[in-house]
Design an enzyme around this catalytic site. Structure first.
Site, PDB file in Angstrom:
ATOM      1  N   ASN A   1     -69.557  41.751   8.107  1.00  0.00           N
ATOM      2  CA  ASN A   1     -69.744  41.497   6.750  1.00  0.00           C
ATOM      3  C   ASN A   1     -69.011  42.477   5.729  1.00  0.00           C
ATOM      4  OD1 ASN A   1     -71.852  40.629   4.429  1.00  0.00           O
ATOM      5  ND2 ASN A   1     -71.572  42.854   4.121  1.00  0.00           N
ATOM      6  N   GLU A   2     -68.080  41.932   4.909  1.00  0.00           N
ATOM      7  CA  GLU A   2     -67.532  42.601   3.837  1.00  0.00           C
ATOM      8  C   GLU A   2     -66.514  43.720   4.386  1.00  0.00           C
ATOM      9  OE1 GLU A   2     -69.906  41.453  -0.056  1.00  0.00           O
ATOM     10  OE2 GLU A   2     -69.995  43.618   0.888  1.00  0.00           O
TER      11      GLU A   2
ATOM     12  N   HIS B   1     -73.296  44.496   9.883  1.00  0.00           N
ATOM     13  CA  HIS B   1     -73.367  44.447   8.452  1.00  0.00           C
ATOM     14  C   HIS B   1     -73.460  45.968   7.959  1.00  0.00           C
ATOM     15  CE1 HIS B   1     -75.019  42.046   5.016  1.00  0.00           C
ATOM     16  NE2 HIS B   1     -74.683  43.101   4.483  1.00  0.00           N
TER      17      HIS B   1
ATOM     18  N   GLN C   1     -81.117  46.648   5.755  1.00  0.00           N
ATOM     19  CA  GLN C   1     -81.965  46.422   4.289  1.00  0.00           C
ATOM     20  C   GLN C   1     -83.266  46.083   4.262  1.00  0.00           C
ATOM     21  OE1 GLN C   1     -78.010  44.729   2.598  1.00  0.00           O
ATOM     22  NE2 GLN C   1     -78.912  45.696   0.865  1.00  0.00           N
TER      23      GLN C   1
END
Length: 411
Positions: free
Chosen positions: A155-156, A112, A20
């Site tokens: 992540n998540e 991620h 990102q």
């Protein structure tokens, strides 16, 4: 197991994800997807943080924060199967060194959402070699993590499972359309971060995919522990569900599919990362859409700063008392005064939970920079604005405000 004594300093910071903010992550599956799916904006240079990470870290440290969560990008470290880049590992080691030099505790995420482009081509997480590939990658990355206090393996995973479920459904629909000779190209990208009445409902993550991701997490957890001094865990997206009267059974069902499967898997971890933004009602028919209110965020979610306290309490109960690190919490808005108001209220809920005996180790805001929000650029979550032409960083008042909170030690 509890976190090691050296990790007990309360962390005040901000979080980022490599794809990102870094820019030009050309060997990743997301980069390939950006060029193929209609409606999906390109990440391009992103925030050019691959080259400007020192400036980003210094802004956080100068504001008064003492922690920075960032990721290692698998696609850079292993651009082709079995070939690891010493130069990229050295790059991420320099990031760790710079954080430590500036007084920022590095919280490093190993995965991620993004993968090397070759990984899904092999079958990805559901392929025969998926977990082994991840293990091999993590073993190499451990060579630079020796003095990192916190490592998040993934992540998540619940959102990753949801995205994999959604991708599978889209593939099936495309195949069906071809079989029925329908017009192709009607599918438009639906960002997983947008949640409103104007888009199709997000599918519940397939528990079978979740089980595989749990195995992957467990496979690398002891490797990281054995080769580094880090406290190890993973981060979970918390929906802060609340049942309508008569929908208690549906709540239990959906909490397991969306969260508890992943929270239960963290019971042997050193910490659990809580990531919360809003809350949703559960009715007898399932998740209710967010009401379309004027104060909804840029991604369609309700303005619910109380969700953080709710998520922390739920996580504490399900994990049986695993120490909590808030690894993401924030709001998508152009109005920085709303960001400050939201964060103040969220922190009040967090500290109320801590005062009730919940072991909270820190608060990491999402996000440090206005960034590429998984398919689009419009949502603004950052404490720092970024000029996408010049890459000039412009700290917002919310950064100074959060730094002041960090210096005081509470909201």
């Amino acid at each position: 197991m509890t976190a090691k004594p050296e990790n007990t300093r309360f962390l005040w910071g901000a979080s980022t994800a490599p794809h990102q903010i870094e820019g030009n992550n050309i060997n990743s599956d997301w980069w390939q997807r950006e060029g193929q799916v209609p409606g999906l904006e390109r990440s391009g240079d992103a925030c050019d943080s691959y080259h400007r990470y020192e400036e980003d870290m210094r802004l956080l440290a100068d504001a008064g924060l003492n922690a920075y969560r960032f990721g290692v990008e698998w696609a850079r470290v292993e651009p082709v199967p079995g070939e690891f880049s010493r130069a990229e590992l050295a790059h991420y080691r320099r990031m760790i060194d710079k954080a430590l030099e500036l007084g920022l505790t590095p919280v490093v995420t190993l995965h991620h959402f993004t993968n090397p482009a070759w990984f899904p081509a092999e079958g990805g997480w559901l392929g025969e070699r998926g977990i082994d590939r991840f293990v091999s990658y993590v073993e190499r990355v451990c060579s630079i993590l020796g003095d990192v206090p916190y490592v998040a393996t993934m992540n998540e995973p619940n959102m990753l499972a949801m995205m994999m479920t959604m991708e599978r459904q889209m593939l099936q629909q495309t195949r069906q359309a071809r079989a029925e000779a329908k017009t192709e190209g009607d599918e438009v990208w639906q960002s997983p971060t947008v949640d409103n009445d104007f888009r199709p409902k997000l599918p519940a993550p397939d528990p079978a995919i979740g089980d595989v991701l749990v195995k992957a997490h467990h496979a690398v957890r002891d490797i990281v522990r054995g080769r580094t001094g880090a406290a190890v865990g993973w981060t979970v997206a918390n929906r802060a569900f609340v049942a309508r009267p008569g929908a208690e059974e549906k709540l239990t069902e959906l909490e397991h599919v969306w969260e508890n499967l992943y929270l239960e898997a963290a019971r042997g971890d050193d910490f659990i990362g809580v990531q919360s933004y809003s809350s949703q009602w559960i009715g007898e028919d399932g998740i209710e859409p967010h009401p379309q209110l004027p104060d909804n965020t840029q991604v369609g979610t309700a303005y619910r700063p109380d969700s953080l306290g709710m998520a922390v309490r739920h996580t504490w109960d399900v994990t049986g008392g695993v120490p909590i690190l808030v690894t993401e919490n924030g709001i998508a808005t152009e109005d920085d005064t709303r960001r400050i108001a939201y964060t103040r209220s969220a922190l009040e809920g967090l500290f109320a939970a801590a005062e009730d005996g919940i072991d909270v180790r820190g608060y990491l805001h999402w996000t440090a920079l206005d960034n590429y929000e998984w398919g689009h650029w419009e949502p603004k979550f950052g404490l720092i604005a970024v000029d996408r032409e010049t890459f000039e960083r412009r700290p917002k008042p919310s950064l100074a405000w959060l730094g002041g909170v960090a210096r005081r030690g509470r909201p």
